[in-house]
Design an enzyme around this catalytic site. Structure first.
Site, PDB file in Angstrom:
ATOM      1  N   TYR A 187       0.828  -1.210   0.000  1.00  0.00           N
ATOM      2  CA  TYR A 187       0.000   0.000   0.000  1.00  0.00           C
ATOM      3  C   TYR A 187       0.859   1.255   0.000  1.00  0.00           C
ATOM      4  O   TYR A 187       0.355   2.364  -0.253  1.00  0.00           O
ATOM      5  CB  TYR A 187      -0.928   0.041   1.223  1.00  0.00           C
ATOM      6  CG  TYR A 187      -1.916  -1.085   1.323  1.00  0.00           C
ATOM      7  CD1 TYR A 187      -2.086  -2.008   0.293  1.00  0.00           C
ATOM      8  CD2 TYR A 187      -2.691  -1.224   2.461  1.00  0.00           C
ATOM      9  CE1 TYR A 187      -2.999  -3.030   0.405  1.00  0.00           C
ATOM     10  CE2 TYR A 187      -3.616  -2.253   2.583  1.00  0.00           C
ATOM     11  CZ  TYR A 187      -3.752  -3.157   1.551  1.00  0.00           C
ATOM     12  OH  TYR A 187      -4.661  -4.180   1.679  1.00  0.00           O
ATOM     13  N   HIS A 234       0.463 -11.489   2.476  1.00  0.00           N
ATOM     14  CA  HIS A 234      -0.534 -10.767   1.683  1.00  0.00           C
ATOM     15  C   HIS A 234      -1.272 -11.678   0.699  1.00  0.00           C
ATOM     16  O   HIS A 234      -2.462 -11.521   0.471  1.00  0.00           O
ATOM     17  CB  HIS A 234       0.144  -9.619   0.923  1.00  0.00           C
ATOM     18  CG  HIS A 234      -0.777  -8.504   0.581  1.00  0.00           C
ATOM     19  ND1 HIS A 234      -0.389  -7.189   0.568  1.00  0.00           N
ATOM     20  CD2 HIS A 234      -2.085  -8.484   0.243  1.00  0.00           C
ATOM     21  CE1 HIS A 234      -1.406  -6.412   0.222  1.00  0.00           C
ATOM     22  NE2 HIS A 234      -2.445  -7.188   0.018  1.00  0.00           N
TER      23      HIS A 234
END
Length: 277
Positions: free
Chosen positions: A49, A107
């Site tokens: 991110y 992730h």
């Protein structure tokens, strides 16, 4: 007061969190700080991110004791070697300016490389060493979960997956329940295809005097999921958190879940860059 879930490792997490992708820069810090002011205590970020610094700065600006906030980050697919996963976690802590993570996830399994087992072993050791409190995964299938549990003897505390009314993940929720894993929902409102006008959602909103977003987030809670909605505006942040004063009926929950008859494959996004709404 936001209720909490007790995870399979004995740690607790708030029953709703705040998603931070793609918040960045000073505006991102302001939005995350606003979310904390509204009452969110679980913040979700990730290496990919590119906003861990912003999350850490918001934590510092909040003035709250560290133990009152729960910070999640994620190891990206390119860092799945054992040593790479250790180094990635230390770098996340450095960017965040924190001594530990409350929850750290893989992730996604990056199956073409096939090193997620190494990354999981690294997380188990990082938890042992106190750098992370709880460990989990994101976007893992039942097969991936079985493999790491069989190899390590340790079940993830959380699997963060795409889950919303058009993609209710009935089978994965069943797998999680059998394994004692908490389901965490990214894009909990349905991304750009949010079903706000679907009768199952709109009718429930009218009956309970709330917004369609609140209905969907309440549906998430009544499924036993932990949603992480994202918004940059304080009014919407507050509304998304205000879901504990009403309860959907069993029939309403079932009607919203039935929206999942739409093919879930239409809603799969990039697992390493997913967006929480």
């Amino acid at each position: 007061m936001v209720p909490t879930y007790t995870l399979n490792d004995g740690q607790t997490l708030p029953a709703i969190g705040f998603g931070t992708y793609p918040l960045s820069g000073e505006d991102g810090v302001a939005a995350i700080t606003s979310a904390i002011e509204v009452g969110y205590r679980l913040l979700d970020t990730a290496v990919n991110y590119e906003n861990e610094r912003e999350v850490g700065e918001a934590v510092r600006r909040s003035g709250l004791p560290r133990e009152e906030l729960f910070v999640t980050s994620k190891i990206p697919g390119r860092h799945h070697g054992y040593d790479d996963a250790i180094a990635s976690t230390r770098e996340s802590l450095r960017r965040l300016g924190l001594d530990y993570l409350d929850l750290h996830l893989i992730h996604w399994p990056n199956p073409s490389v096939g090193k997620f087992g190494e990354a999981w072993r690294a997380l188990v050791d990082l938890r042992r060493d106190g750098l992370v409190r709880s460990i989990g995964v994101s976007n893992f299938t039942a097969e991936h979960l079985t493999r790491i549990i069989d190899e390590s003897g340790v079940a993830p505390a959380v699997n963060q997956i795409e889950l919303h009314p058009f993609f209710p993940q009935v089978e994965m929720r069943r797998v999680h329940e059998e394994l004692g894993i908490r389901t965490e929902s990214w894009s909990p409102l349905g991304k750009r295809q949010a079903p706000f006008t679907e009768p199952a959602v709109a009718d429930a909103a009218r009956v309970h005097g709330v917004s369609p977003s609140q209905v969907i987030l309440r549906w998430q809670l009544q499924l036993g999921c932990l949603p992480i909605p994202k918004s940059s505006t304080q009014d919407r942040q507050a509304a998304n958190l205000d879901i504990f004063g009403f309860e959907l009926t069993t029939e309403e929950v079932e009607a919203i879940t039935a929206l999942g008859r739409i093919d879930g494959r239409l809603f799969g996004g990039d697992p390493d860059h997913h967006e929480e709404m």
